[in-house]
Design a protein around this motif. Sequence first.
Motif, mmCIF file in Angstrom:
data_model
loop_
_atom_site.group_PDB
_atom_site.id
_atom_site.type_symbol
_atom_site.label_atom_id
_atom_site.label_comp_id
_atom_site.label_asym_id
_atom_site.label_seq_id
_atom_site.Cartn_x
_atom_site.Cartn_y
_atom_site.Cartn_z
ATOM 1 N N LYS A 14 -19.046 12.108 -19.877
ATOM 2 C CA LYS A 14 -19.659 12.489 -21.142
ATOM 3 C C LYS A 14 -20.640 13.626 -20.895
ATOM 4 O O LYS A 14 -21.391 13.589 -19.940
ATOM 5 C CB LYS A 14 -20.431 11.302 -21.725
ATOM 6 C CG LYS A 14 -19.573 10.399 -22.574
ATOM 7 C CD LYS A 14 -20.428 9.359 -23.263
ATOM 8 C CE LYS A 14 -19.574 8.454 -24.123
ATOM 9 N NZ LYS A 14 -19.017 9.154 -25.286
ATOM 10 N N PRO A 15 -20.602 14.626 -21.763
ATOM 11 C CA PRO A 15 -21.552 15.722 -21.617
ATOM 12 C C PRO A 15 -22.965 15.277 -21.976
ATOM 13 O O PRO A 15 -23.154 14.527 -22.933
ATOM 14 C CB PRO A 15 -21.036 16.779 -22.602
ATOM 15 C CG PRO A 15 -20.212 16.034 -23.584
ATOM 16 C CD PRO A 15 -19.694 14.808 -22.896
ATOM 17 N N MET A 16 -23.906 15.688 -21.161
ATOM 18 C CA MET A 16 -25.292 15.299 -21.370
ATOM 19 C C MET A 16 -26.169 16.505 -21.062
ATOM 20 O O MET A 16 -25.930 17.222 -20.102
ATOM 21 C CB MET A 16 -25.614 14.152 -20.407
ATOM 22 C CG MET A 16 -26.742 13.242 -20.816
ATOM 23 S SD MET A 16 -26.347 12.250 -22.255
ATOM 24 C CE MET A 16 -25.535 10.853 -21.486
ATOM 25 N N THR A 17 -27.163 16.705 -21.870
ATOM 26 C CA THR A 17 -28.072 17.826 -21.637
ATOM 27 C C THR A 17 -29.154 17.413 -20.662
ATOM 28 O O THR A 17 -29.857 16.431 -20.886
ATOM 29 C CB THR A 17 -28.713 18.279 -22.967
ATOM 30 O OG1 THR A 17 -27.676 18.587 -23.880
ATOM 31 C CG2 THR A 17 -29.568 19.513 -22.757
ATOM 32 N N ASN A 19 -32.313 18.777 -17.802
ATOM 33 C CA ASN A 19 -33.281 19.825 -17.532
ATOM 34 C C ASN A 19 -33.620 19.792 -16.037
ATOM 35 O O ASN A 19 -34.161 18.812 -15.543
ATOM 36 C CB ASN A 19 -34.525 19.541 -18.387
ATOM 37 C CG ASN A 19 -35.488 20.704 -18.381
ATOM 38 O OD1 ASN A 19 -35.205 21.761 -17.832
ATOM 39 N ND2 ASN A 19 -36.648 20.488 -18.975
ATOM 40 N N THR A 26 -32.152 24.348 -18.740
ATOM 41 C CA THR A 26 -31.461 23.279 -19.448
ATOM 42 C C THR A 26 -29.988 23.630 -19.554
ATOM 43 O O THR A 26 -29.636 24.759 -19.897
ATOM 44 C CB THR A 26 -32.062 23.102 -20.854
ATOM 45 O OG1 THR A 26 -33.434 22.750 -20.717
ATOM 46 C CG2 THR A 26 -31.345 22.007 -21.626
ATOM 47 N N ASP A 27 -29.143 22.680 -19.218
ATOM 48 C CA ASP A 27 -27.708 22.925 -19.306
ATOM 49 C C ASP A 27 -26.996 21.610 -19.596
ATOM 50 O O ASP A 27 -27.597 20.547 -19.548
ATOM 51 C CB ASP A 27 -27.186 23.535 -17.991
ATOM 52 C CG ASP A 27 -26.024 24.503 -18.259
ATOM 53 O OD1 ASP A 27 -25.184 24.199 -19.129
ATOM 54 O OD2 ASP A 27 -25.971 25.543 -17.598
ATOM 55 N N THR A 28 -25.712 21.728 -19.875
ATOM 56 C CA THR A 28 -24.926 20.540 -20.172
ATOM 57 C C THR A 28 -24.149 20.120 -18.934
ATOM 58 O O THR A 28 -23.496 20.950 -18.298
ATOM 59 C CB THR A 28 -23.940 20.818 -21.323
ATOM 60 O OG1 THR A 28 -24.679 21.310 -22.426
ATOM 61 C CG2 THR A 28 -23.219 19.545 -21.740
ATOM 62 N N TYR A 29 -24.228 18.850 -18.611
ATOM 63 C CA TYR A 29 -23.555 18.330 -17.429
ATOM 64 C C TYR A 29 -22.610 17.205 -17.827
ATOM 65 O O TYR A 29 -22.962 16.371 -18.660
ATOM 66 C CB TYR A 29 -24.581 17.791 -16.424
ATOM 67 C CG TYR A 29 -25.478 18.870 -15.859
ATOM 68 C CD1 TYR A 29 -25.165 19.491 -14.658
ATOM 69 C CD2 TYR A 29 -26.614 19.273 -16.549
ATOM 70 C CE1 TYR A 29 -25.972 20.490 -14.147
ATOM 71 C CE2 TYR A 29 -27.425 20.281 -16.043
ATOM 72 C CZ TYR A 29 -27.106 20.881 -14.839
ATOM 73 O OH TYR A 29 -27.892 21.873 -14.339
ATOM 74 N N ASP A 30 -21.441 17.209 -17.218
ATOM 75 C CA ASP A 30 -20.510 16.112 -17.455
ATOM 76 C C ASP A 30 -20.843 14.986 -16.497
ATOM 77 O O ASP A 30 -20.562 15.070 -15.305
ATOM 78 C CB ASP A 30 -19.064 16.579 -17.229
ATOM 79 C CG ASP A 30 -18.572 17.388 -18.417
ATOM 80 O OD1 ASP A 30 -18.933 17.043 -19.556
ATOM 81 O OD2 ASP A 30 -17.831 18.363 -18.198
#
Length: 91
Positions: A14-17, A19, A26-30
């Motif tokens: 699941k993509p999660m923001t 920091n 800040t980026d989106t991580y799976d």
Amino acid sequence: MEERAFFRESETTKPMTLNCPFCRTTDTYDLRWMLRKKLDQLPRGVDERDRARFAKFASYMVLLDDKAMCKNMRCRKRFEITGVQSVAFLD
Ligand SMILES: [Zn+2]
């Protein structure tokens, strides 16, 4: 009977923001999760006690990742995943 006998396990992402604490990007991580979906029906051979336990169970997922690698090319540090609840109940 073991608790896992009442669930069907599968892995999901699941993509999660997140920091990064080092560079503050800040980026989106799976993130990887273990999804434990409660079976639609009781497995065979359960007794009354297991039946009562099964009634109380709910599907849930457990966060598998505890670290992420920063996506900022100039940073690339591994940092602890915080601020994400590691267990999430599904309906
Ligand atoms: Zn970083």
